[in-house]
Design a protein around this motif. Structure first.
Motif, PDB file in Angstrom:
ATOM      1  N   GLN A 138      -7.172  -0.510  -7.251  1.00  0.00           N
ATOM      2  CA  GLN A 138      -6.321   0.656  -7.058  1.00  0.00           C
ATOM      3  C   GLN A 138      -6.647   1.373  -5.759  1.00  0.00           C
ATOM      4  O   GLN A 138      -5.751   1.822  -5.042  1.00  0.00           O
ATOM      5  CB  GLN A 138      -6.459   1.627  -8.236  1.00  0.00           C
ATOM      6  CG  GLN A 138      -5.444   2.761  -8.210  1.00  0.00           C
ATOM      7  CD  GLN A 138      -4.013   2.253  -8.259  1.00  0.00           C
ATOM      8  OE1 GLN A 138      -3.649   1.515  -9.170  1.00  0.00           O
ATOM      9  NE2 GLN A 138      -3.189   2.645  -7.278  1.00  0.00           N
ATOM     10  N   ASP A 142      -3.975   1.950  -2.811  1.00  0.00           N
ATOM     11  CA  ASP A 142      -3.728   3.297  -2.302  1.00  0.00           C
ATOM     12  C   ASP A 142      -3.819   3.330  -0.775  1.00  0.00           C
ATOM     13  O   ASP A 142      -2.983   3.952  -0.103  1.00  0.00           O
ATOM     14  CB  ASP A 142      -4.737   4.285  -2.898  1.00  0.00           C
ATOM     15  CG  ASP A 142      -4.468   4.595  -4.366  1.00  0.00           C
ATOM     16  OD1 ASP A 142      -3.339   4.351  -4.833  1.00  0.00           O
ATOM     17  OD2 ASP A 142      -5.404   5.070  -5.047  1.00  0.00           O
ATOM     18  N   GLU A 143      -4.830   2.665  -0.226  1.00  0.00           N
ATOM     19  CA  GLU A 143      -4.988   2.631   1.226  1.00  0.00           C
ATOM     20  C   GLU A 143      -3.826   1.901   1.890  1.00  0.00           C
ATOM     21  O   GLU A 143      -3.337   2.315   2.955  1.00  0.00           O
ATOM     22  CB  GLU A 143      -6.308   1.952   1.597  1.00  0.00           C
ATOM     23  CG  GLU A 143      -7.545   2.781   1.288  1.00  0.00           C
ATOM     24  CD  GLU A 143      -8.813   2.081   1.746  1.00  0.00           C
ATOM     25  OE1 GLU A 143      -8.823   1.588   2.896  1.00  0.00           O
ATOM     26  OE2 GLU A 143      -9.770   1.997   0.961  1.00  0.00           O
ATOM     27  N   GLN A 146      -0.813   4.199   1.859  1.00  0.00           N
ATOM     28  CA  GLN A 146      -0.967   5.278   2.835  1.00  0.00           C
ATOM     29  C   GLN A 146      -0.729   4.782   4.260  1.00  0.00           C
ATOM     30  O   GLN A 146      -0.236   5.523   5.114  1.00  0.00           O
ATOM     31  CB  GLN A 146      -2.365   5.886   2.716  1.00  0.00           C
ATOM     32  CG  GLN A 146      -2.566   6.691   1.436  1.00  0.00           C
ATOM     33  CD  GLN A 146      -4.033   6.989   1.151  1.00  0.00           C
ATOM     34  OE1 GLN A 146      -4.904   6.739   1.987  1.00  0.00           O
ATOM     35  NE2 GLN A 146      -4.304   7.516  -0.031  1.00  0.00           N
ATOM     36  N   SER A 152       4.610   1.301  -2.464  1.00  0.00           N
ATOM     37  CA  SER A 152       4.072   2.121  -3.549  1.00  0.00           C
ATOM     38  C   SER A 152       2.764   1.533  -4.041  1.00  0.00           C
ATOM     39  O   SER A 152       2.566   0.312  -4.037  1.00  0.00           O
ATOM     40  CB  SER A 152       5.069   2.182  -4.712  1.00  0.00           C
ATOM     41  OG  SER A 152       4.479   2.816  -5.853  1.00  0.00           O
ATOM     42  N   ALA A 153       1.868   2.439  -4.485  1.00  0.00           N
ATOM     43  CA  ALA A 153       0.614   2.027  -5.123  1.00  0.00           C
ATOM     44  C   ALA A 153       0.576   2.512  -6.560  1.00  0.00           C
ATOM     45  O   ALA A 153      -0.491   2.635  -7.160  1.00  0.00           O
ATOM     46  CB  ALA A 153      -0.581   2.573  -4.349  1.00  0.00           C
TER      47      ALA A 153
END
Length: 202
Positions: A138, A142-143, A146, A152-153
């Motif tokens: 996760q 997320d990285e 970003q 999408s994460a």
């Protein structure tokens, strides 16, 4: 009785072998269809010997899952140690996960569907182990989100990725045309929207 005591004294050294055999059989046959005799036969034990270590077949399943996930988590952390670039880290996570499933004897992720046989306390232990295992995935997703590398994460992305990777257990053949490195490259390319050839630059 002396024979039973002697056998019991030897059993602790075979705990890991017993867990590996149980996990493999639970994956191959399903929890309900696997008997303790099946598990004992797989490691050359007497039919009652597994209960020197585990109170029930349910405890065997829970322990195989928790310890398997934790062992996989340890391998993941070692594999990505010092890897700061998220695309490269994702590729390593995917390849390590595939190796765990298809090259080793740790099919714990494949057992998640069997948890219906377990009680609430066991579910909580397994959920905690799975949360640990998912954490580096996760964080990496997320990285990537970003950085604009994936749209999408959200958690379904992670879970769909696991589902895709775990399904490879049903079709991958070690003697087939694709290596695990190539399968990993294809999975990463699918997520990142690149061609498999591009994933070689990760």
């Amino acid at each position: 009785m002396p024979r039973r005591k002697a056998e019991a004294g030897l059993e602790p050294n075979r705990r890991a072998e017993l867990l590996r055999a149980a996990a493999r059989l639970f994956v191959e046959k399903g929890f309900d269809a696997t008997t303790t005799r099946d598990i004992a036969d797989a490691v050359g034990m007497r039919s009652g010997s597994p209960f020197y270590h585990f109170r029930s077949k349910q405890e065997l399943l829970k322990t195989a899952m928790v310890e398997g996930l934790d062992a996989g988590y340890t391998r993941l952390l070692a594999a990505i140690d010092g890897v700061s670039e998220p695309e490269q880290r994702l590729r390593i996570l995917v390849r390590t996960h595939l190796g765990t499933l298809l090259e080793g004897e740790c099919p714990a992720p494949m057992l998640l569907g069997e948890t219906r046989a377990l009680d609430a306390a066991a579910h909580a232990e397994i959920a905690a182990a799975f949360d640990r295992y998912q954490a580096p995935w996760q964080a990496t997703l997320d990285e990537l989100a970003q950085a604009g590398k994936i749209p999408s994460a959200a958690s379904p992305v992670r879970l769909l990725l696991f589902g895709m990777l775990n399904w490879s257990k049903h079709w991958y053949r070690a003697d087939g045309k694709l290596s695990l490195d190539e399968v990993a490259d294809s999975a990463v390319a699918l997520l990142l929207g690149a061609s498999p050839g591009d994933s070689g630059e990760l």
